[in-house]
Write an enzyme that holds these catalytic residues in place. Structure first.
Site, PDB file in Angstrom:
ATOM      1  N   GLU A  94       0.828  -1.196   0.000  1.00 50.67           N
ATOM      2  CA  GLU A  94       0.000   0.000   0.000  1.00 50.67           C
ATOM      3  C   GLU A  94       0.867   1.253   0.000  1.00 50.67           C
ATOM      4  O   GLU A  94       1.930   1.287   0.627  1.00 50.67           O
ATOM      5  CB  GLU A  94      -0.934  -0.030   1.214  1.00 50.67           C
ATOM      6  CG  GLU A  94      -1.937  -1.170   1.055  1.00 50.67           C
ATOM      7  CD  GLU A  94      -2.858  -1.395   2.250  1.00 50.67           C
ATOM      8  OE1 GLU A  94      -3.948  -1.907   2.031  1.00 50.67           O
ATOM      9  OE2 GLU A  94      -2.487  -1.070   3.380  1.00 50.67           O
ATOM     10  N   CYS A 107       3.643   8.458   1.124  1.00 55.54           N
ATOM     11  CA  CYS A 107       4.063   7.513   2.147  1.00 55.54           C
ATOM     12  C   CYS A 107       4.221   6.164   1.439  1.00 55.54           C
ATOM     13  O   CYS A 107       3.238   5.591   0.964  1.00 55.54           O
ATOM     14  CB  CYS A 107       2.978   7.472   3.222  1.00 55.54           C
ATOM     15  SG  CYS A 107       3.327   6.300   4.510  1.00 55.54           S
ATOM     16  N   CYS A 114       6.290  -7.115   6.952  1.00 53.75           N
ATOM     17  CA  CYS A 114       7.358  -6.433   7.695  1.00 53.75           C
ATOM     18  C   CYS A 114       8.215  -7.450   8.422  1.00 53.75           C
ATOM     19  O   CYS A 114       7.725  -8.480   8.882  1.00 53.75           O
ATOM     20  CB  CYS A 114       6.752  -5.448   8.695  1.00 53.75           C
ATOM     21  SG  CYS A 114       8.007  -4.401   9.486  1.00 53.75           S
ATOM     22  N   CYS A 118       6.357  -5.116  15.879  1.00 58.21           N
ATOM     23  CA  CYS A 118       5.762  -4.110  16.759  1.00 58.21           C
ATOM     24  C   CYS A 118       4.310  -4.518  17.045  1.00 58.21           C
ATOM     25  O   CYS A 118       3.528  -4.711  16.108  1.00 58.21           O
ATOM     26  CB  CYS A 118       5.798  -2.728  16.110  1.00 58.21           C
ATOM     27  SG  CYS A 118       7.451  -2.235  15.610  1.00 58.21           S
ATOM     28  N   CYS A 121       1.167  -2.515  15.552  1.00 60.73           N
ATOM     29  CA  CYS A 121       1.121  -2.181  14.118  1.00 60.73           C
ATOM     30  C   CYS A 121       0.481  -3.313  13.307  1.00 60.73           C
ATOM     31  O   CYS A 121       0.869  -4.476  13.441  1.00 60.73           O
ATOM     32  CB  CYS A 121       2.537  -1.918  13.613  1.00 60.73           C
ATOM     33  SG  CYS A 121       2.589  -1.531  11.856  1.00 60.73           S
ATOM     34  N   GLY A 165       6.514  -2.093   6.075  1.00 62.87           N
ATOM     35  CA  GLY A 165       7.878  -2.602   6.085  1.00 62.87           C
ATOM     36  C   GLY A 165       8.863  -1.767   6.872  1.00 62.87           C
ATOM     37  O   GLY A 165       8.575  -0.639   7.282  1.00 62.87           O
ATOM     38  N   GLU A 166      10.042  -2.349   7.069  1.00 62.70           N
ATOM     39  CA  GLU A 166      11.126  -1.665   7.779  1.00 62.70           C
ATOM     40  C   GLU A 166      12.219  -1.356   6.748  1.00 62.70           C
ATOM     41  O   GLU A 166      12.938  -2.260   6.290  1.00 62.70           O
ATOM     42  CB  GLU A 166      11.644  -2.568   8.911  1.00 62.70           C
ATOM     43  CG  GLU A 166      12.949  -2.121   9.539  1.00 62.70           C
ATOM     44  CD  GLU A 166      12.969  -0.652   9.996  1.00 62.70           C
ATOM     45  OE1 GLU A 166      12.042  -0.207  10.674  1.00 62.70           O
ATOM     46  OE2 GLU A 166      13.943   0.037   9.650  1.00 62.70           O
ATOM     47  N   SER A 197      12.184   6.315   7.707  1.00 65.77           N
ATOM     48  CA  SER A 197      11.715   6.094   9.076  1.00 65.77           C
ATOM     49  C   SER A 197      12.062   4.669   9.495  1.00 65.77           C
ATOM     50  O   SER A 197      11.737   3.713   8.797  1.00 65.77           O
ATOM     51  CB  SER A 197      10.203   6.300   9.126  1.00 65.77           C
ATOM     52  OG  SER A 197       9.717   6.033  10.418  1.00 65.77           O
ATOM     53  N   SER A 220      11.235   5.585  15.110  1.00 65.65           N
ATOM     54  CA  SER A 220       9.994   5.297  15.843  1.00 65.65           C
ATOM     55  C   SER A 220      10.387   4.823  17.230  1.00 65.65           C
ATOM     56  O   SER A 220      10.770   3.668  17.402  1.00 65.65           O
ATOM     57  CB  SER A 220       9.205   4.223  15.098  1.00 65.65           C
ATOM     58  OG  SER A 220       8.932   4.679  13.800  1.00 65.65           O
ATOM     59  N   LEU A 221      10.298   5.722  18.178  1.00 65.98           N
ATOM     60  CA  LEU A 221      10.848   5.420  19.502  1.00 65.98           C
ATOM     61  C   LEU A 221       9.792   4.803  20.430  1.00 65.98           C
ATOM     62  O   LEU A 221       9.973   3.709  20.948  1.00 65.98           O
ATOM     63  CB  LEU A 221      11.433   6.716  20.097  1.00 65.98           C
ATOM     64  CG  LEU A 221      12.306   6.562  21.320  1.00 65.98           C
ATOM     65  CD1 LEU A 221      13.535   5.712  21.030  1.00 65.98           C
ATOM     66  CD2 LEU A 221      12.740   7.945  21.829  1.00 65.98           C
ATOM     67  N   HIS A 222       8.736   5.503  20.654  1.00 68.04           N
ATOM     68  CA  HIS A 222       7.576   5.053  21.449  1.00 68.04           C
ATOM     69  C   HIS A 222       7.850   4.814  22.925  1.00 68.04           C
ATOM     70  O   HIS A 222       6.905   4.800  23.710  1.00 68.04           O
ATOM     71  CB  HIS A 222       6.909   3.813  20.837  1.00 68.04           C
ATOM     72  CG  HIS A 222       6.475   4.013  19.418  1.00 68.04           C
ATOM     73  ND1 HIS A 222       5.677   5.067  19.028  1.00 68.04           N
ATOM     74  CD2 HIS A 222       6.753   3.335  18.280  1.00 68.04           C
ATOM     75  CE1 HIS A 222       5.465   5.008  17.717  1.00 68.04           C
ATOM     76  NE2 HIS A 222       6.122   3.978  17.233  1.00 68.04           N
ATOM     77  N   ASN A 296      -3.637   4.815  15.949  1.00 63.08           N
ATOM     78  CA  ASN A 296      -4.686   4.340  15.048  1.00 63.08           C
ATOM     79  C   ASN A 296      -5.026   2.905  15.405  1.00 63.08           C
ATOM     80  O   ASN A 296      -4.216   2.013  15.186  1.00 63.08           O
ATOM     81  CB  ASN A 296      -4.189   4.416  13.602  1.00 63.08           C
ATOM     82  CG  ASN A 296      -3.788   5.822  13.254  1.00 63.08           C
ATOM     83  OD1 ASN A 296      -4.566   6.752  13.422  1.00 63.08           O
ATOM     84  ND2 ASN A 296      -2.550   6.004  12.825  1.00 63.08           N
ATOM     85  N   CYS A 339      -0.949   5.619   9.783  1.00 61.93           N
ATOM     86  CA  CYS A 339       0.220   4.880  10.276  1.00 61.93           C
ATOM     87  C   CYS A 339      -0.217   3.614  10.986  1.00 61.93           C
ATOM     88  O   CYS A 339      -1.088   3.649  11.862  1.00 61.93           O
ATOM     89  CB  CYS A 339       0.963   5.711  11.325  1.00 61.93           C
ATOM     90  SG  CYS A 339       1.890   7.058  10.686  1.00 61.93           S
TER      91      CYS A 339
HETATM   92  N1  SAH Z   1       9.141   0.408  10.065  1.00 63.48           N
HETATM   93  C1  SAH Z   1       9.287   1.827   9.986  1.00 63.48           C
HETATM   94  C2  SAH Z   1       8.298   2.499   9.061  1.00 63.48           C
HETATM   95  C3  SAH Z   1       6.842   2.041   9.061  1.00 63.48           C
HETATM   96  S1  SAH Z   1       5.752   2.472  10.358  1.00 63.48           S
HETATM   97  C4  SAH Z   1       9.247   2.442  11.354  1.00 63.48           C
HETATM   98  O1  SAH Z   1       8.989   1.732  12.315  1.00 63.48           O
HETATM   99  O2  SAH Z   1       9.526   3.615  11.488  1.00 63.48           O
HETATM  100  C5  SAH Z   1       5.437   4.161  10.272  1.00 63.48           C
HETATM  101  C6  SAH Z   1       5.124   4.777  11.644  1.00 63.48           C
HETATM  102  O3  SAH Z   1       3.824   4.397  12.122  1.00 63.48           O
HETATM  103  C7  SAH Z   1       6.087   4.348  12.720  1.00 63.48           C
HETATM  104  O4  SAH Z   1       6.458   5.470  13.478  1.00 63.48           O
HETATM  105  C8  SAH Z   1       5.267   3.389  13.545  1.00 63.48           C
HETATM  106  O5  SAH Z   1       5.746   3.237  14.825  1.00 63.48           O
HETATM  107  C9  SAH Z   1       3.909   4.041  13.478  1.00 63.48           C
HETATM  108  N2  SAH Z   1       2.790   3.169  13.812  1.00 63.48           N
HETATM  109  C10 SAH Z   1       2.716   1.833  13.640  1.00 63.48           C
HETATM  110  N3  SAH Z   1       1.519   1.380  14.062  1.00 63.48           N
HETATM  111  C11 SAH Z   1       0.823   2.456  14.473  1.00 63.48           C
HETATM  112  C12 SAH Z   1      -0.498   2.651  14.956  1.00 63.48           C
HETATM  113  N4  SAH Z   1      -1.334   1.626  15.092  1.00 63.48           N
HETATM  114  N5  SAH Z   1      -0.893   3.915  15.266  1.00 63.48           N
HETATM  115  C13 SAH Z   1      -0.053   4.959  15.096  1.00 63.48           C
HETATM  116  N6  SAH Z   1       1.199   4.833  14.612  1.00 63.48           N
HETATM  117  C14 SAH Z   1       1.632   3.608  14.317  1.00 63.48           C
END
Ligand code: SAH
Length: 346
Positions: A94, A107, A114, A118, A121, A165-166, A197, A220-222, A296, A339
């Protein structure tokens, strides 16, 4: 036995020139073909009008151009457009076009599924099926650029590798694609408008700092607490925060550019004081920006977006330490284009 035709976009310019020499054709035609492929995004040899019919037929006899095609378009009520992109082997990824006032952001995806896990996701549930080839990444950009001109009367302004994907787990192909997208021999877009990213693979961040310091980096730290991060991003047990921090310091030394941290705040996961302090301390080590992104939901939810007052606490703490912070509204949620929602539900 019939020869299996090779995808010409897997060939270097030199290989195409050598092919012509082998067939007694002047090698400069190889350069022309290369321009058709990467500057003009040709998808058919017949488009290559500065080549004779015989030369086009020669190419057609030996090569194919595997083009990715849009299989389905969905338009969100906020203008975001999600495309299901069909690849040559019937796999689907996508790509999302996100319009804003004066910009259009693409995007794009880097893998089918992937490599990572995570837990918040939707893409991670697909597992990795394969890496995208450079041309498949390039095609997404060309498609979204056309779409942006068609719908919003302007070309793409930014590209983010935040689709499926990563990107760091498909480093070589992603970088090859970006080179085609940015070089004068390709689409000629500015490297400063391209953000890779990553969920944080230290070795690859250093590699990108050495090889492609002009592209932008988002991580993507979180959570800046190892224990929390291990729970929500299990792969990170193998890539500790200390190593991630080292790689980001290295990135800054090499590029002099800040890193953007993507961060979602969930209740009962990272909504406490200790998490806020840890993030501030992490960000203070090198010039950084923070994007607080909306969660999301992806169905069966153990994750719940934190309340607004917790988000405010994060914002206040970051600002107090002079760390730029933006609270990002999610886009395209109604069509699962936001995302973490990309999961091929077509
Ligand atoms: N693998 C890469 C790029 C894809 S994800 C990465 O991790 O950066 C793109 C972004 O969406 C990342 O910051 C990821 O952490 C975030 N993301 C993934 N699932 C999400 C969700 N359910 N709600 C909001 N952001 C999310």
């Amino acid at each position: 036995m019939t020869e299996v035709k090779k995808d010409i976009r897997r060939c270097t310019k030199e290989e195409i020139c050598s092919f012509f020499i082998l067939h007694n054709v002047p090698s400069f035609h190889g350069k022309q073909v290369y321009e058709w492929l990467w500057q003009k995004a040709a998808i058919d040899f017949d488009q290559m009008t500065n080549l004779s019919k015989a030369h086009r037929a020669l190419l057609d006899k030996h090569f194919i151009i595997n083009q990715a095609n849009i299989a389905k378009v969905q338009i969100s009520n906020d203008g975001t457009i999600k495309n299901a992109v069909l690849l040559y082997d019937d796999k689907v990824v996508e790509s999302v076009l996100i319009p804003a006032k004066n910009r259009s952001t693409a995007c794009v995806s880097s893998q089918v599924g992937c490599s990572l896990d995570c837990t918040f996701c939707a893409t991670s549930q697909l597992k990795r099926m394969r890496n995208l080839n450079p041309d498949e990444i390039f095609d997404q950009v060309v498609m979204l650029n056309k779409q942006s001109i068609e719908y919003f009367e302007r070309p793409l302004s930014n590209i983010v590798f935040m689709g499926m994907g990563e990107p760091m787990m498909n480093y070589r192909n992603v970088m090859k694609a970006i080179v085609k997208i940015t070089s004068p021999e390709g689409l000629g877009m500015s490297p400063r408008r391209i953000t890779v990213s990553t969920s944080g693979i230290p070795k690859m961040i250093k590699k990108m700092a050495d090889e492609y310091p002009r592209f932008k980096l988002a991580v993507s730290l979180h959570s800046a607490i190892q224990e929390t991060r291990n729970k929500i991003m299990p792969f990170s047990t193998s890539f500790p925060l200390s190593e991630l921090q080292d790689s980001i310091k290295y990135w800054f030394r090499k590029t002099n550019a800040h890193v953007t941290y993507e961060y979602v705040i969930w209740s009962n996961i990272n909504d406490c004081e200790a998490e806020i302090d840890a993030l501030v301390r992490f960000c203070e080590k090198t010039p950084s920006k923070v994007n607080l992104i909306e969660y999301n939901p992806m169905g069966n939810d153990q994750f719940i977006q934190a309340d607004k007052d917790v988000i405010d606490q994060y914002v206040v703490a970051l600002k107090k330490s002079h760390i730029p912070v933006t609270v990002r509204r999610s886009r395209g949620k109604d069509i699962d284009a936001a995302c973490g929602q990309l999961a091929n539900k077509i």
